[in-house]
Design a protein around this motif. Structure first.
Motif, PDB file in Angstrom:
ATOM      1  N   VAL A 231       0.861  -1.190   0.000  1.00 22.01           N
ATOM      2  CA  VAL A 231       0.000   0.000   0.000  1.00 22.01           C
ATOM      3  C   VAL A 231       0.892   1.234   0.000  1.00 22.01           C
ATOM      4  O   VAL A 231       1.869   1.305   0.746  1.00 22.01           O
ATOM      5  N   GLN A 232       0.549   2.199  -0.828  1.00 28.82           N
ATOM      6  CA  GLN A 232       1.327   3.429  -0.918  1.00 28.82           C
ATOM      7  C   GLN A 232       0.573   4.566  -0.221  1.00 28.82           C
ATOM      8  O   GLN A 232      -0.601   4.806  -0.500  1.00 28.82           O
ATOM      9  N   TYR A 233       1.266   5.244   0.677  1.00 25.53           N
ATOM     10  CA  TYR A 233       0.706   6.396   1.383  1.00 25.53           C
ATOM     11  C   TYR A 233       1.223   7.689   0.763  1.00 25.53           C
ATOM     12  O   TYR A 233       2.374   7.775   0.333  1.00 25.53           O
ATOM     13  N   CYS A 234       0.359   8.702   0.763  1.00 27.05           N
ATOM     14  CA  CYS A 234       0.779  10.046   0.384  1.00 27.05           C
ATOM     15  C   CYS A 234       0.309  11.012   1.460  1.00 27.05           C
ATOM     16  O   CYS A 234      -0.838  10.928   1.933  1.00 27.05           O
ATOM     17  N   ALA A 235       1.183  11.905   1.883  1.00 24.28           N
ATOM     18  CA  ALA A 235       0.849  12.944   2.856  1.00 24.28           C
ATOM     19  C   ALA A 235       1.100  14.303   2.220  1.00 24.28           C
ATOM     20  O   ALA A 235       2.112  14.506   1.535  1.00 24.28           O
ATOM     21  N   VAL A 236       0.162  15.231   2.423  1.00 29.36           N
ATOM     22  CA  VAL A 236       0.288  16.588   1.903  1.00 29.36           C
ATOM     23  C   VAL A 236       0.178  17.566   3.070  1.00 29.36           C
ATOM     24  O   VAL A 236      -0.826  17.580   3.788  1.00 29.36           O
ATOM     25  N   LEU A 237       1.223  18.362   3.263  1.00 25.32           N
ATOM     26  CA  LEU A 237       1.272  19.344   4.341  1.00 25.32           C
ATOM     27  C   LEU A 237       1.363  20.735   3.721  1.00 25.32           C
ATOM     28  O   LEU A 237       2.194  20.963   2.835  1.00 25.32           O
ATOM     29  N   ASP A 238       0.494  21.666   4.158  1.00 29.08           N
ATOM     30  CA  ASP A 238       0.581  23.028   3.621  1.00 29.08           C
ATOM     31  C   ASP A 238       1.212  23.964   4.642  1.00 29.08           C
ATOM     32  O   ASP A 238       1.449  23.596   5.801  1.00 29.08           O
ATOM     33  N   ARG A 239       1.469  25.196   4.214  1.00 28.97           N
ATOM     34  CA  ARG A 239       2.194  26.144   5.073  1.00 28.97           C
ATOM     35  C   ARG A 239       1.384  26.579   6.285  1.00 28.97           C
ATOM     36  O   ARG A 239       1.929  27.140   7.240  1.00 28.97           O
ATOM     37  N   ASP A 240       0.067  26.313   6.260  1.00 26.54           N
ATOM     38  CA  ASP A 240      -0.778  26.599   7.429  1.00 26.54           C
ATOM     39  C   ASP A 240      -0.765  25.453   8.438  1.00 26.54           C
ATOM     40  O   ASP A 240      -1.426  25.519   9.472  1.00 26.54           O
ATOM     41  N   GLY A 241      -0.046  24.388   8.114  1.00 25.89           N
ATOM     42  CA  GLY A 241       0.062  23.261   9.028  1.00 25.89           C
ATOM     43  C   GLY A 241      -1.000  22.196   8.839  1.00 25.89           C
ATOM     44  O   GLY A 241      -1.036  21.206   9.586  1.00 25.89           O
ATOM     45  N   ARG A 242      -1.846  22.338   7.831  1.00 24.67           N
ATOM     46  CA  ARG A 242      -2.885  21.336   7.606  1.00 24.67           C
ATOM     47  C   ARG A 242      -2.278  20.114   6.916  1.00 24.67           C
ATOM     48  O   ARG A 242      -1.574  20.233   5.901  1.00 24.67           O
ATOM     49  N   LEU A 243      -2.563  18.953   7.450  1.00 25.06           N
ATOM     50  CA  LEU A 243      -2.063  17.692   6.907  1.00 25.06           C
ATOM     51  C   LEU A 243      -3.224  16.852   6.398  1.00 25.06           C
ATOM     52  O   LEU A 243      -4.213  16.651   7.108  1.00 25.06           O
ATOM     53  N   THR A 244      -3.130  16.375   5.164  1.00 28.47           N
ATOM     54  CA  THR A 244      -4.104  15.425   4.635  1.00 28.47           C
ATOM     55  C   THR A 244      -3.349  14.207   4.116  1.00 28.47           C
ATOM     56  O   THR A 244      -2.243  14.333   3.585  1.00 28.47           O
ATOM     57  N   VAL A 245      -3.952  13.044   4.294  1.00 32.55           N
ATOM     58  CA  VAL A 245      -3.280  11.783   3.959  1.00 32.55           C
ATOM     59  C   VAL A 245      -4.220  10.901   3.148  1.00 32.55           C
ATOM     60  O   VAL A 245      -5.434  10.882   3.383  1.00 32.55           O
ATOM     61  N   GLY A 246      -3.665  10.175   2.194  1.00 37.77           N
ATOM     62  CA  GLY A 246      -4.449   9.225   1.408  1.00 37.77           C
ATOM     63  C   GLY A 246      -3.602   8.037   1.026  1.00 37.77           C
ATOM     64  O   GLY A 246      -2.373   8.046   1.176  1.00 37.77           O
ATOM     65  N   THR A 247      -4.247   6.999   0.538  1.00 39.94           N
ATOM     66  CA  THR A 247      -3.530   5.800   0.087  1.00 39.94           C
ATOM     67  C   THR A 247      -3.992   5.405  -1.308  1.00 39.94           C
ATOM     68  O   THR A 247      -5.089   5.758  -1.734  1.00 39.94           O
ATOM     69  N   GLY A 248      -3.127   4.669  -1.967  1.00 42.77           N
ATOM     70  CA  GLY A 248      -3.498   4.069  -3.235  1.00 42.77           C
ATOM     71  C   GLY A 248      -4.058   2.677  -2.979  1.00 42.77           C
ATOM     72  O   GLY A 248      -4.097   2.209  -1.837  1.00 42.77           O
ATOM     73  N   PRO A 249      -4.496   1.987  -4.029  1.00 47.06           N
ATOM     74  CA  PRO A 249      -5.008   0.631  -3.855  1.00 47.06           C
ATOM     75  C   PRO A 249      -3.893  -0.339  -3.494  1.00 47.06           C
ATOM     76  O   PRO A 249      -2.735  -0.135  -3.864  1.00 47.06           O
ATOM     77  N   GLY A 250      -4.222  -1.371  -2.739  1.00 46.25           N
ATOM     78  CA  GLY A 250      -3.231  -2.363  -2.354  1.00 46.25           C
ATOM     79  C   GLY A 250      -3.202  -3.535  -3.322  1.00 46.25           C
ATOM     80  O   GLY A 250      -4.196  -3.837  -3.987  1.00 46.25           O
TER      81      GLY A 250
END
Length: 319
Positions: A231-250
């Motif tokens: 499973v591949q994870y992706c995390a996106v962090l912006d300069r305001d400190g907001r973090l969002t995370v998602g995954t691809g299919p396994g």
């Protein structure tokens, strides 16, 4: 039938490339497109996007013209003579005009029919410099030469990850600047279970610096009822400190590969031991090999990046 020809490295397909290609399709009924091999490209630069990524993007654009074309890998300025000698027109930029004239002279010396040279003006970025793949890969501007656009750092030098992020962010924002940053993941070389998400978050956090966003991508293995799953994870962090995370299919690894990974090997090492595959991380990936090309690593990575961006696309996620 008039045959036109154009060539380039096409590391990141940009407006300058599009101008050349458009002229080639305007001038010819059939178009020959030379794309430099990785080996030839690296003679004049320190880094290049691998040809399997360059060719995929190039052919997607060529298919929009509705005329026949052929893409050929080239290891010299001229390309394979038996094919290029069939061309009536060679399309070049102002920068490569002299090389085009040399090609025409060399061909004439062999008694081949004259080659018409069409020169296309250089396309300029917003800062006045010519648009180049080097400038785009450094994060100086977007494909179209715009610098006033979202500025996104990717916590990896892996071209598969970087180009996957570029593709997704362009679909969302249009013009974007993408900078690859070599950062530590803070997790083992072969992440397992929760370390996978941790590695993606660490990469995003370590990459963001003064950019608008930092993106971290990490692939890991998970024990599930069906076996060892990737499973591949992706995390996106912006300069305001907001973090969002998602995954691809396994997808499930074959038992021989899974057994070696459980014993301490990385997926890359295990794939090489079982199948003789090498360097899968920067090529089609294990998924490309195991799916017989039905799904490649870039597509898988794009799905993880898209999933991480979903909470940023709808206000209902805001709390």
């Amino acid at each position: 039938m008039t045959v036109s020809a154009v060539s380039g490295t096409f590391s990141v397909l940009h407006d300058g490339h599009r101008a050349l290609i458009s002229e080639a399709f305007r001038a010819g009924d059939r178009v020959l497109v030379g794309i430099t091999s990785d080996e030839f490209a690296l003679k004049s630069r320190s880094d290049v996007v691998p040809i399997h990524l360059r060719r995929t993007s190039l052919e997607a654009y060529l298919s929009t013209f509705g005329k026949p074309y052929e893409v050929v890998e080239i290891d010299s300025v001229y390309g394979p003579k038996e094919l290029m000698d069939t061309a009536d027109i060679l399309v070049v930029s102002e920068e490569t005009a002299d090389a085009g004239l040399e090609v025409a002279r060399e061909r004439s010396s062999r008694g081949v029919k004259p080659l018409e040279i069409l020169t296309v003006p250089l396309v300029r970025a917003a800062d006045g410099s010519k648009i180049s793949s080097t400038g785009i890969l450094s994060g100086a501007y977007s494909r179209s030469g715009i610098s006033d656009c979202p500025d996104i750092a990717v916590g990896s030098l892996n071209h598969v990850k970087v180009e996957a992020v570029r593709a997704v962010m362009e679909r969302i924002y249009g013009d974007v600047r993408i900078t690859a940053v070599d950062v530590p993941s803070g997790v083992p070389e072969q992440p397992k279970e929760g370390a996978t998400r941790e590695g993606a978050v660490n990469r995003a956090s370590n990459a963001i610096g003064g950019h608008d966003m930092g993106v971290g991508i990490e692939a890991g293995v998970f024990e599930r009822i069906d076996g060892l799953i990737d499973v591949q994870y992706c995390a996106v962090l912006d300069r305001d400190g907001r973090l969002t995370v998602g995954t691809g299919p396994g997808f499930q690894y074959p038992p021989p590969v899974a057994s070696l990974v459980r014993s301490g090997m990385t997926v890359g090492q295990a794939m090489k031991a079982v199948f003789g595959e090498t360097d899968i991380g920067s090529k089609q990936g294990a998924i490309g090999y195991l799916s017989k090309g039905l799904l490649d690593r870039r597509t898988l990575t794009e799905q993880a990046v898209t999933a991480a961006m979903v909470p940023r696309l709808d206000d209902s996620y805001e709390v």
